[in-house]
Write an enzyme that holds these catalytic residues in place. Structure first.
Site, PDB file in Angstrom:
ATOM      1  N   GLY A 534      60.050  24.493  45.295  1.00  0.00           N
ATOM      2  CA  GLY A 534      59.636  24.005  43.991  1.00  0.00           C
ATOM      3  C   GLY A 534      58.172  24.244  43.771  1.00  0.00           C
ATOM      4  O   GLY A 534      57.480  24.807  44.623  1.00  0.00           O
ATOM      5  N   GLY A 536      54.625  22.373  42.008  1.00  0.00           N
ATOM      6  CA  GLY A 536      54.038  21.213  41.370  1.00  0.00           C
ATOM      7  C   GLY A 536      52.692  21.578  40.800  1.00  0.00           C
ATOM      8  O   GLY A 536      52.273  22.729  40.867  1.00  0.00           O
ATOM      9  N   PHE A 538      49.871  21.004  41.893  1.00  0.00           N
ATOM     10  CA  PHE A 538      48.842  21.335  42.859  1.00  0.00           C
ATOM     11  C   PHE A 538      49.215  22.501  43.758  1.00  0.00           C
ATOM     12  O   PHE A 538      48.446  22.869  44.622  1.00  0.00           O
ATOM     13  CB  PHE A 538      48.527  20.112  43.719  1.00  0.00           C
ATOM     14  CG  PHE A 538      47.481  19.236  43.099  1.00  0.00           C
ATOM     15  CD1 PHE A 538      46.172  19.291  43.530  1.00  0.00           C
ATOM     16  CD2 PHE A 538      47.815  18.394  42.063  1.00  0.00           C
ATOM     17  CE1 PHE A 538      45.203  18.506  42.948  1.00  0.00           C
ATOM     18  CE2 PHE A 538      46.854  17.600  41.484  1.00  0.00           C
ATOM     19  CZ  PHE A 538      45.531  17.651  41.913  1.00  0.00           C
ATOM     20  N   GLY A 539      50.389  23.047  43.595  1.00  0.00           N
ATOM     21  CA  GLY A 539      50.760  24.171  44.433  1.00  0.00           C
ATOM     22  C   GLY A 539      52.258  24.246  44.626  1.00  0.00           C
ATOM     23  O   GLY A 539      53.006  23.437  44.086  1.00  0.00           O
ATOM     24  N   SER A 540      52.686  25.204  45.431  1.00  0.00           N
ATOM     25  CA  SER A 540      54.110  25.427  45.620  1.00  0.00           C
ATOM     26  C   SER A 540      54.591  24.839  46.934  1.00  0.00           C
ATOM     27  O   SER A 540      53.814  24.706  47.875  1.00  0.00           O
ATOM     28  CB  SER A 540      54.408  26.922  45.616  1.00  0.00           C
ATOM     29  OG  SER A 540      53.919  27.470  44.431  1.00  0.00           O
ATOM     30  N   ASP A 650      51.553   9.573  38.938  1.00  0.00           N
ATOM     31  CA  ASP A 650      52.403  10.644  38.394  1.00  0.00           C
ATOM     32  C   ASP A 650      53.863  10.413  38.774  1.00  0.00           C
ATOM     33  O   ASP A 650      54.522  11.296  39.326  1.00  0.00           O
ATOM     34  CB  ASP A 650      51.921  12.021  38.861  1.00  0.00           C
ATOM     35  CG  ASP A 650      52.495  13.153  38.017  1.00  0.00           C
ATOM     36  OD1 ASP A 650      53.009  12.874  36.919  1.00  0.00           O
ATOM     37  OD2 ASP A 650      52.438  14.318  38.448  1.00  0.00           O
TER      38      ASP A 650
END
Ligand SMILES: *[C@@H]1O[C@H](CO)[C@@H](O)[C@H](O)[C@H]1NC(C)=O
Ligand SMILES: *[C@@H]1O[C@H](CO)[C@@H](O)[C@H](O)[C@H]1NC(C)=O
Ligand SMILES: *[C@@H]1O[C@H](CO)[C@@H](O)[C@H](O)[C@H]1NC(C)=O
Ligand SMILES: *[C@@H]1O[C@H](CO)[C@@H](O)[C@H](O)[C@H]1NC(C)=O
Ligand SMILES: *[C@@H]1O[C@H](CO)[C@@H](O)[C@H](O)[C@H]1NC(C)=O
Ligand SMILES: *[C@@H]1O[C@H](CO)[C@@H](O)[C@H](O)[C@H]1NC(C)=O
Ligand SMILES: *[C@@H]1O[C@H](CO)[C@@H](O)[C@H](O)[C@H]1NC(C)=O
Ligand SMILES: *[C@@H]1O[C@H](CO)[C@@H](O)[C@H](O)[C@H]1NC(C)=O
Ligand SMILES: *[C@@H]1O[C@H](CO)[C@@H](O)[C@H](O)[C@H]1NC(C)=O
Ligand SMILES: *[C@@H]1O[C@H](CO)[C@@H](O)[C@H](O)[C@H]1NC(C)=O
Length: 838
Positions: A534, A536, A538-540, A650
């Site tokens: 996935g 997000g 901030f990164g994978s 979040d």
């Protein structure tokens, strides 16, 4: 805007077909008593590079500019020197001359029986269209309808029509579709698209798509047919009119009860026609589009996406083949391929597998079932009644010779004796399943015939085995010795590595510090970051394996975080351990690389289970309420119990992960900032995700109560099985929170319960109670929302909700800043909108 460059290019492109004559082909209609002979001397013709030939007898140009045109006539597709009579799409210039680009055939009269040079097609004096081969044999005809025909026309949407004196349609090719649809064409209830055997052999194969009363269904023919895809309408059929599926506006639209309009009477915009949809020989339904630059018709979209992805097509791995990602294998017994099945032809060609001994109904006493765990089957239409355990299921199959396999599925949340037994009479491709993509456990039991060859195979196997043991014993000793040396060397190197690192950082001394990994190690364990789980903010996140343990490796975008902040965050996250929080196992901080290693959560994120239900059976009430409690416990720990108070900031379904047993854990503290116990408010740059943001994000200071609001949104999404903001819905219902306010006011809360789940509907009372509780969490004023510890007390039934709270929710101003608009969100908030110190 077709500038001079484009035009110039197009003129150049006309060099592609080899013209025998620079003719233009103008006529879209033909009169009765006309005979056409399939050769270059009597018909206009274009010979393309590569051997393709078209000989149009009628051509309808779309416009007086460069455009595509529909032609009907003879068509020869290499490698065979044989012709089809049909409808094709050609590109034409302003003089209606055919230019470049191999034309696709969208309808043909004689797909299973191509004809030769000098074959004829005749529109007879009594209005019948007849195709004869060169030797005069009848190949195909429209038959005579008894109605008088005045002529034949190819329409501007590619329909070949025989019409009468009143211009009414007597016969049309649209009533007899082959494997393709053009824009404006409809499949009416009962009509079929049937796939070709291969790209070069257009004989029909066993795959077809057809329209039933509620939508489009795709099948593989067998007795009975097996369903691999369906596209149905969300609406209920109320009228008794014929259902139709129309290719329009680049998609398939289902019309359940509209009166069918004659497609010839609708004037379709010409630009919509540079597309067609074809049912490929592999069972995929693909939309193709004209690519002017490349002069080809590439597939631009898959119209059908079965549950198991590419593995969900019945012939992807042939009969008895098991599809795993892009690989096909034959069913194995104890990992030996020679047991009962062997591949047909070259295994690389994926032609399927064949049993070594065919099933014989005379020798049913020698039938046995081969168990394939974690394998599923695409067709679910033939459940065996009263077979709710694997044993009943197997017995049912062994008793009836027409059963060739059974698929036993146990949905999550059901008891041990409450499974589904699905019956298969002919075994097409099987699907290897991963836990995360389905919410059931599945095994397939395949019937095999024990016979002399199997006994032989079995004994051959045991002799092979002993050879194997003798053959490997000596090398094994050598390997063990080598391994010992390698391990010793590795341990020495590793010690040196850590000694060196310890000079830079002193983090290893923290007892709770998660393990530190080198970048190289993490690259290896994720196989070069190849399996993405996935992505997000901030990164994978990638799947990896540390020894036997599966892990999720999050690769942060380096630019955003300095080493100091990163190590501080790792320290914080690493110190938090709770059953409802995703555990941090380790990290990597090397040069600009920042990676976090988390425990792996096999069923992925919650959104997959509540928003994308077409792949999964809906979760039942018990599971949903347990997930809600799990999230609450995780958040409560963050807010109130851990060493340093922390807000998540979040919370959304994408950040709630599920383990094998649907235990929920809160993930991704990447956005969180520490909140000191003595300072109850903290100001940060606005964070989070639109739709889940509490109102105070723009108006006041931020506390952990923003998580309570987001939690309330997630609870409502879980209950109603939809996204909070769903712009595909009408405006009045696109915002779930506003909708909830309206329904609460009108006392119609039951409207919001997920209708896909009967179990949810049957727990009506409890679900409504949960909604009221969500309203408390969704109060605009953060101070009035419950704390997470109160939330847990309510969920566990210790405390109840005051009714006054409902009124506060209902009466509140429903205006929610920013959250509807993602682009507004992405703009940094202005300083003046955020109060408090920065
Ligand atoms: C069809 O017949 C009409 C009337 O007899 C004639 O004007 C027209 O040219 C004919 N069309 C063709 C394609 O032969
Ligand atoms: C087709 O017919 C023409 C004229 O009758 C003849 O010259 C030609 O040889 C025939 N072609 C074939 C392949 O039979
Ligand atoms: C049939 O269609 C043609 C062409 O559109 C038109 O010229 C003719 O008048 C029509 N005839 C009738 C009877 O509507
Ligand atoms: C096309 O496929 C059909 C059905 O598999 C087969 O019978 C036929 O011989 C094939 N035709 C050619 C030209 O290969
Ligand atoms: C057709 O279906 C729509 C919804 O799908 C419904 O609103 C409408 O009343 C139906 N029409 C008839 C004639 O049944
Ligand atoms: C649909 O129902 C109406 C009234 O019930 C009837 O008049 C009509 O003939 C029916 N249409 C079809 C296609 O069965
Ligand atoms: C589809 O296209 C037609 C013609 O351009 C248009 O009138 C219609 O509104 C479109 N429908 C949708 C759902 O976009
Ligand atoms: C078959 O192979 C898998 C993995 O290679 C292994 O886990 C399993 O134990 C094997 N099964 C048998 C019966 O040998
Ligand atoms: C299934 O079980 C029910 C109740 O036990 C029984 O009435 C029914 O006949 C059974 N059906 C079959 C096909 O055995
Ligand atoms: C076997 O199953 C088929 C349907 O799949 C059924 O028609 C047939 O009667 C069954 N035979 C027996 C002996 O039960």
């Amino acid at each position: 805007t077709m500038g001079p460059v484009r035009l110039f290019f197009l003129v150049l492109a006309t060099a592609a077909p080899l013209f025998s004559a620079a003719q233009s082909f103008g006529y879209p209609t033909a009169n009765l008593s006309t005979l056409w002979i399939n050769n270059d001397a009597s018909l206009p013709h274009v010979h393309y590079k590569g051997g393709l030939v078209v000989r149009p007898i009628l051509l309808r140009s779309q416009s007086k500019y460069y455009s595509q045109s529909f032609g009907t006539g003879f068509f020869c597709a290499p490698p065979y020197d044989m012709f089809y009579f049909g409808v094709f799409i050609v590109q034409t210039d302003p003089d209606t001359r055919i230019i470049g680009g191999n034309p696709p055939v969208v309808w043909s009269a004689n797909r299973a029986r191509p004809v030769r040079e000098n074959a004829t097609v005749e529109l007879t004096s009594d209005g019948e269209l007849i195709l004869r081969d060169a030797d005069g044999s009848l190949v195909w005809s429209t038959g005579s309808s008894g109605r008088s025909v005045a002529g034949m026309v190819i329409t501007n949407i590619g329909n070949l029509v025989l019409f009468d004196l009143m211009n009414a349609t007597v016969w049309q090719s649209f009533d007899h579709p082959t494997d393709a649809l053009v824009p404006g064409q409809s499949l009416l209830e009962g009509m079929k698209l049937t796939a070709s055997t291969s790209a070069t052999n257009w004989t029909e194969n066993q795959l077809y798509a057809t329209v039933l009363s509620d939508g489009l269904y795709a099948y593989v023919a067998s007795a009975p047919p097996q369903n691999y895809y369906m596209l149905t309408s969300n609406e209920d059929k109320t009228g008794n009119e014929t259902t139709r599926v129309t290719f329009m506006n680049s998609s398939l639209c289902i019309f359940l009860n509209s009166t069918f309009k004659d497609p010839n009477s609708i004037s379709w915009p010409t630009t919509t026609s540079a597309q067609f949809i074809r049912l490929g020989y592999d069972g995929h339904l693909r939309m193709h589009e004209w690519d002017m630059a490349e002069e080809t018709w590439p597939a631009v979209e898959e119209v059908m996406k079965p549950n198991f992805g590419d593995c969900g097509f019945p012939t992807v791995c042939g009969e008895y083949g098991i599809c795993t990602g892009r690989k096909c294998t034959c069913p194995l017994q104890d990992n030996y391929s020679s047991g009962y099945f062997k591949p047909i032809g070259d295994p690389k060609d994926n032609l399927g597998c064949t049993p070594l001994t065919p099933i014989s109904c005379q020798e049913m006493q020698h039938h046995q079932l081969l168990t394939l765990d974690e394998v599923s089957y695409f067709d679910v239409n033939y459940p065996v009644e009263n077979a709710t355990t694997p044993d009943d299921c197997k017995q049912a199959c062994l008793k009836n010779c027409s059963c060739r396999a059974v698929n036993f599925r146990q949905y999550y949340g059901q008891t041990g004796t409450d499974g589904h037994c699905l019956w298969v009479t002919k075994v097409f491709s099987l699907q290897s399943i991963k836990l995360e993509s389905v919410n059931y456990k599945s095994s397939v039991f395949i019937k095999v015939q024990l016979g002399p060859s199997n006994s032989a195979a079995a004994s051959a196997r045991s002799t092979n085995n002993s050879n194997l043991i003798l053959g490997t014993a000596i090398p094994a000793i050598v390997i063990v010795v080598l391994l010992a040396i390698v391990v010793t060397l590795y341990l020495q190197r590793r010690r040196a590595y850590y000694d060196k690192k310890d000079e830079d950082f002193s983090f290893d001394q923290f007892a709770r510090m998660p393990a530190r990994f080198s970048f190289q190690k993490l690259r290896e364990c994720t196989q070069g970051f190849s399996k993405k789980l996935g992505e997000g903010g901030f990164g994978s996140v990638y799947e990896g394996k540390l020894g036997e343990e599966r892990v999720a490796v999050k690769r942060l975008e380096s630019a955003r975080q300095g080493k100091k902040e990163f190590l501080a965050e790792v320290e914080t996250i690493g110190s938090i351990e709770h059953i409802n929080l995703v555990r941090l196992i380790g990290f990597c901080a090397e040069k600009s690389q920042r990676l976090l290693v988390y425990e792996y959560m096999p069923r992925g994120s919650l959104d997959r289970w509540i928003h994308y239900r077409h792949n999964n059976a809906p979760l039942n009430w018990g599971t949903r309420s347990r997930i809600i409690l799990d999230i609450a416990k995780g958040l409560c720990y963050l807010h109130e119990e851990c060493r340093r108070k922390m807000a998540h900031l979040d919370i959304k379904p994408q950040n709630i992960l599920l383990d094998e047993n649907f235990n929920a854990k809160v993930a991704d503290f990447g956005l969180s900032k520490l909140i000191d116990r003595d300072q109850s408010k903290v100001v940060t740059v606005m964070r989070g995700t639109p739709g889940y943001l509490a109102p105070e994000w723009l108006t006041s200071q931020i506390t952990e109560k923003v998580d309570v609001y987001s939690f309330g949104v997630v609870v409502m999404e879980l209950i109603s099985g939809r996204k909070n903001i769903d712009n595909s819905l009408p405006e009045a219902s696109s915002n779930l929170t506003n909708l909830l306010r309206g329904k609460a006011r009108d006392n119609q809360l039951s409207d919001l319960i997920d209708k896909h789940s009967e179990d949810m509907l049957s727990h009506h009372e409890q679900v409504i109670q949960m909604m009221k509780f969500a309203m408390w969490c969704l109060l605009n004023d953060g101070c009035q929302r419950p704390s997470m510890s109160t939330v847990i007390k309510v969920l566990e039934g210790v405390t109840s909700i005051e009714t006054a709270i409902l009124h506060r929710f209902i009466d509140a101003n429903s205006v929610m800043p920013v959250q509807d608009n993602i682009s507004a969100y992405s703009v940094q908030p202005q300083a003046s909108t955020l109060s408090g110190p920065r």
